[in-house]
Design a protein around this motif. Sequence first.
Motif, PDB file in Angstrom:
ATOM      1  N   SER A 128     -11.839  70.635  31.440  1.00 34.05           N
ATOM      2  CA  SER A 128     -12.413  69.420  30.845  1.00 34.05           C
ATOM      3  C   SER A 128     -13.926  69.423  30.956  1.00 34.05           C
ATOM      4  CB  SER A 128     -11.905  68.176  31.561  1.00 34.05           C
ATOM      5  OG  SER A 128     -10.578  67.953  31.262  1.00 34.05           O
TER       6      SER A 128
ATOM      7  N   THR B 105      -9.297  58.901  30.318  1.00 33.97           N
ATOM      8  CA  THR B 105      -9.005  60.248  30.778  1.00 33.97           C
ATOM      9  C   THR B 105      -7.662  60.241  31.477  1.00 33.97           C
ATOM     10  OG1 THR B 105      -9.816  62.041  32.150  1.00 33.97           O
ATOM     11  CG2 THR B 105     -10.144  59.845  32.981  1.00 33.97           C
TER      12      THR B 105
ATOM     13  N   LYS C 196      -5.717  61.091  34.786  1.00 33.46           N
ATOM     14  CA  LYS C 196      -6.026  61.316  36.203  1.00 33.46           C
ATOM     15  C   LYS C 196      -4.740  61.723  36.897  1.00 33.46           C
ATOM     16  CE  LYS C 196      -8.030  58.669  39.972  1.00 33.46           C
ATOM     17  NZ  LYS C 196      -8.953  57.615  40.318  1.00 33.46           N
TER      18      LYS C 196
ATOM     19  N   ARG D  60     -19.622  63.708  32.350  1.00 28.16           N
ATOM     20  CA  ARG D  60     -18.325  64.327  32.560  1.00 28.16           C
ATOM     21  C   ARG D  60     -18.399  65.850  32.576  1.00 28.16           C
ATOM     22  NH1 ARG D  60     -13.781  61.462  29.140  1.00 28.16           N
ATOM     23  NH2 ARG D  60     -12.527  62.592  30.654  1.00 28.16           N
TER      24      ARG D  60
ATOM     25  N   ARG E 222      -9.348  70.176  35.377  1.00 24.50           N
ATOM     26  CA  ARG E 222     -10.649  69.497  35.549  1.00 24.50           C
ATOM     27  C   ARG E 222     -11.775  70.429  35.158  1.00 24.50           C
ATOM     28  NH1 ARG E 222      -8.889  66.739  40.094  1.00 24.50           N
ATOM     29  NH2 ARG E 222      -9.462  68.439  41.467  1.00 24.50           N
TER      30      ARG E 222
END
Lengths: 351, 292
Positions: free
Chosen positions: B180, A237, A239, A199, B177
């Motif tokens: 993260s 997670t 999304k 990730r 994103r």
Amino acid sequence: MAHETPGDDFAYDLRFQVVKVMNQLVMVIRLCQGAQNAWDMLSDEQSQKHTTTGSGDLNDLLGGGIHCKEVTEIGGVPGVGKTQLGIQLAINVQIPVEYGGLGGKAVYIDTEGSFMVERVYQIAEGCIRDILEHFPHSHEKSSSGQKQLQPEHFLVDIYYFRICSYTEQIAVINYLEKFLGEHKDVRIVVIDSVTFHFRQDFEDLALRTRVLSGLSLKLMKIAKTYNLAVVLLNQVTTKFTEGSFQLTLALGDSWSHSCANRVILYWNGNERYACLDKSPSLPVASAPYAVTGKGIRDDLHTNLREVDATEQATIVFLYLNMWHIIHSQINTVIREKQLQGGQLPIGMDNS
Amino acid sequence: MRPPGPTVPSAASSSSYSQREPRPENPLLLLPSSRVTKLSLGCPLLDRLLSGGLPAASVTEIAGESATGKTQLCLQLALLAPQSPLSASSLFLYSDLPFPLHRLRRLAPKSRPDILDHVLVAAAHSPTDLLSLLARAQRLLANPGRSPHRLPIRLILLDSVASLFRADFDASPADLRRRSALFFQISAKLKELAYRHQCVVVVTNQVMDVVEGDAGNTVAWSSGRRVSPALGIAWANCVNTRLFLTREVDGDGASGGARRRMKVAFAPHLPDRSCEFVIRRDGVFGVEPAER
């Protein structure tokens, strides 16, 4: 229709009636006791191909437990019990065959550092206590081939790998084939968690997808070749799809096709639930479970169903009158035969 | 089809390790009796809450509103580490400027004037800054012989992770994103350091208000607000243990202060439970519920 002898026909009817009554009795008792206890299930023949989760409700949801030869993905938010379930399975796979387990060993691949040995010890202790409770005539001393019922022996049969990067994860999964060839008694491989190291930012996302697909194919092959269960714990997670944020399993698109089974663990208020989201043979359903000091167990609060007075009375009546009922069923069948003018087998009249 | 081949990772983190064949460890050897694996908080009640203290080879997050005792606890731990069985120096990475040197001096025991020698501090101004600091820390930890007068570093504190991400990131999906991805990079680095050198890693975090959503274990009431640790579910996936510090304002105010509670939000080895504590001049200590 041709029958061998009149007796066969009769015996079949009789057996059928007895079985029918017994089944009804068992069904009512079970209904009032709640779902089958995990330990009762271990006496089924089918248990040889499953690893019990420790919770009867969860086992029911999964069709007996975690299946060998298949890959099962288990996802959920932090703290809902993924690691607890992973550790429980690594312990339960070791339950000796004479107590209804697989008597196997476990491989635990820890990618996040959640494998706390003191907790594994606690869960092993809980499992052993339950074994001794359900099999009171067993001893802690081992006879030849029998595993000693000591927590240390359960710990030592977990092959524990700690990996710190995605390259190490690839290396260890590649190594597994060789390892499993040398350790044929492993019956479960748990990876906790499978996506953590993927990730981070990858410059080449296509590479990441290729790597993950390669890993998932490898794991499927391992499950089938070595007849073991592969359990992949995954994170959840948010999304961004269709204008809103939704909870999904991490890296779902690269992964989802390769797992035969998918279980989502979630909170419902203050209770933990598991939802079987994908399965080759079972319907989508949910079941509650609890994380206790001993490990994963049934959620007793939801199992204490309100048995109403009528149901209770029926159980008691049936139980006390069981033999009378069977006897009267026998008499019914006898009378019917006599009315039909058939012959009764010798010794069957009025005795 | 071309078989997948991983690229060599840019950071020289684990290349030497992955060239060796993987070897399984025996969990029996990881049992606490085999090595010192917990750092005591210096208070038996808090230690009981944590089953002995903060675990090594693990990342523990301490989340709470401001002035709930997070920094105080970190300072306390940095001073306890050299005196504890861990016998370690600590690396204190701070992003909330300035470093609370005055408070540290006040907490330090008079009997050990040299104790501040065992606290290394460094400022992290951004996530990338932190990553380069961690790379330096890795070299430091791998070569303990370089500074023989100092105890080996076995405690890493980061105060706080939320401040690192305040600037430079808006709420667009692309930025989230990117954010993260940095969480996972930082967490992987911290966990690797924790594991390879058996360090205790503590990260503090702030809280944000939540309006709705299910409870579970990440929402609590503090100072009359419904709050949850900052940085969302992505960061929550990056820590092993989460401790939540909350403050309940006393209705009658008779005790002259707020009730403070340390709660285990989640942990792989602890049940969900909590403990009351107070912040005194000499540190953070647990109290029995009856005591005030």
